[in-house]
Design an enzyme around this catalytic site. Structure first.
Site, PDB file in Angstrom:
ATOM      1  N   GLU A  45      -0.681 -24.083 -22.582  1.00  0.00           N
ATOM      2  CA  GLU A  45       0.495 -23.337 -23.036  1.00  0.00           C
ATOM      3  C   GLU A  45       0.708 -23.636 -24.522  1.00  0.00           C
ATOM      4  O   GLU A  45       0.672 -24.803 -24.939  1.00  0.00           O
ATOM      5  CB  GLU A  45       1.739 -23.712 -22.238  1.00  0.00           C
ATOM      6  CG  GLU A  45       1.662 -23.275 -20.784  1.00  0.00           C
ATOM      7  CD  GLU A  45       2.933 -23.574 -20.016  1.00  0.00           C
ATOM      8  OE1 GLU A  45       3.534 -22.637 -19.469  1.00  0.00           O
ATOM      9  OE2 GLU A  45       3.322 -24.758 -19.964  1.00  0.00           O
ATOM     10  N   ASP A  82      -2.935 -25.945 -16.903  1.00  0.00           N
ATOM     11  CA  ASP A  82      -2.254 -25.151 -17.931  1.00  0.00           C
ATOM     12  C   ASP A  82      -2.719 -25.435 -19.350  1.00  0.00           C
ATOM     13  O   ASP A  82      -2.790 -26.592 -19.765  1.00  0.00           O
ATOM     14  CB  ASP A  82      -0.747 -25.442 -17.923  1.00  0.00           C
ATOM     15  CG  ASP A  82      -0.044 -24.960 -16.671  1.00  0.00           C
ATOM     16  OD1 ASP A  82      -0.584 -24.071 -16.010  1.00  0.00           O
ATOM     17  OD2 ASP A  82       1.045 -25.481 -16.377  1.00  0.00           O
ATOM     18  N   GLU A 133      -2.395 -26.084 -10.252  1.00  0.00           N
ATOM     19  CA  GLU A 133      -2.323 -25.347 -11.520  1.00  0.00           C
ATOM     20  C   GLU A 133      -2.886 -26.212 -12.647  1.00  0.00           C
ATOM     21  O   GLU A 133      -2.699 -27.433 -12.666  1.00  0.00           O
ATOM     22  CB  GLU A 133      -0.861 -24.977 -11.813  1.00  0.00           C
ATOM     23  CG  GLU A 133      -0.663 -24.074 -12.999  1.00  0.00           C
ATOM     24  CD  GLU A 133       0.792 -23.614 -13.131  1.00  0.00           C
ATOM     25  OE1 GLU A 133       1.253 -23.456 -14.275  1.00  0.00           O
ATOM     26  OE2 GLU A 133       1.451 -23.408 -12.096  1.00  0.00           O
TER      27      GLU A 133
END
Length: 215
Positions: free
Chosen positions: A32, A30, A28
């Protein structure tokens, strides 16, 4: 992807834009955006997971109001490095640490996801500030998604049959100018780096920090 974040009191919310594979040993990458009380800055939270292990956070303030207009948030992911950029300015580089015995996300195809979710148990001031649902609905806007990628289908990558000129990003790295811009961001806007958190890692930092501590 171009994003315009939740305006006003967005405490407790997280707007996310990320790459992820599936399963317990997923990879993953990210972006955010941690919501805030009105007047406080957003926190841009980045993380890299490989083989199901993350905890590789770097966090930043932005040098503009991300709720006032659209801005471009980009991920370069190739076998050698991951580069997070904002409006063309690199903010983080994560180099492949396999030579140090640390897995790197390069063997699992990933999909692109986006979401806006309630994370008021941790997102704003460590969960001290909860979402104010009287301010709902919370709205973030996405537009102008663009990608250059190897498409995984039937067990094969589309890049195997493409000419190298179509996939320059596979070997892309930061030039001298970009490295200076990265240093500027990390000096002036980085607010957390797991590779310098001695309270969290009192004995020794994770091995990949030897090449990813700072740029």
């Amino acid at each position: 992807m171009q994003l315009k974040l939740v305006a006003g009191n967005s405490a407790g919310t997280v707007t996310a834009y990320y790459l992820s594979s599936q399963g317990p040993t997923h990879d993953e990458i990210d972006f955010e955006f941690l919501g805030n009380l009105s007047g406080d800055p957003y926190i841009l939270h980045t993380n890299v997971y490989s083989q199901g292990k993350g905890n590789r956070e770097q966090q930043f303030y932005l040098w503009f109001d991300p709720t006032a207009d659209f801005h471009t948030y980009s991920i370069l992911w190739n076998p050698r490095r991951i580069i997070f950029s904002v409006d063309g300015t690199p903010i983080r580089e994560y180099k492949n640490p396999e030579s140090l015995g640390v897995p790197y996300p390069k063997n699992q195809p990933m999909r692109i996801y986006s979401s806006l979710w309630n994370a008021d148990d941790w997102a704003t001031r460590g969960g001290l500030v909860k979402a104010d649902w009287s301010k709902a609905p919370f709205t973030a806007s996405y537009r102008n998604f663009n990608e250059h990628a190897c498409i995984w289908s039937s067990g094969k990558s589309s890049c195997n049959s493409n000419t190298p000129s179509n996939n320059a990003w596979l070997n892309q790295e930061l030039d001298a100018t970009s490295q200076e811009r990265l240093k500027w961001v990390q000096k002036n806007y980085m607010i957390y780096n797991y590779c310098t958190d001695s309270k969290r890692f009192p004995q020794s930092f994770p091995p990949e920090c030897a090449i990813n501590r700072s740029s």
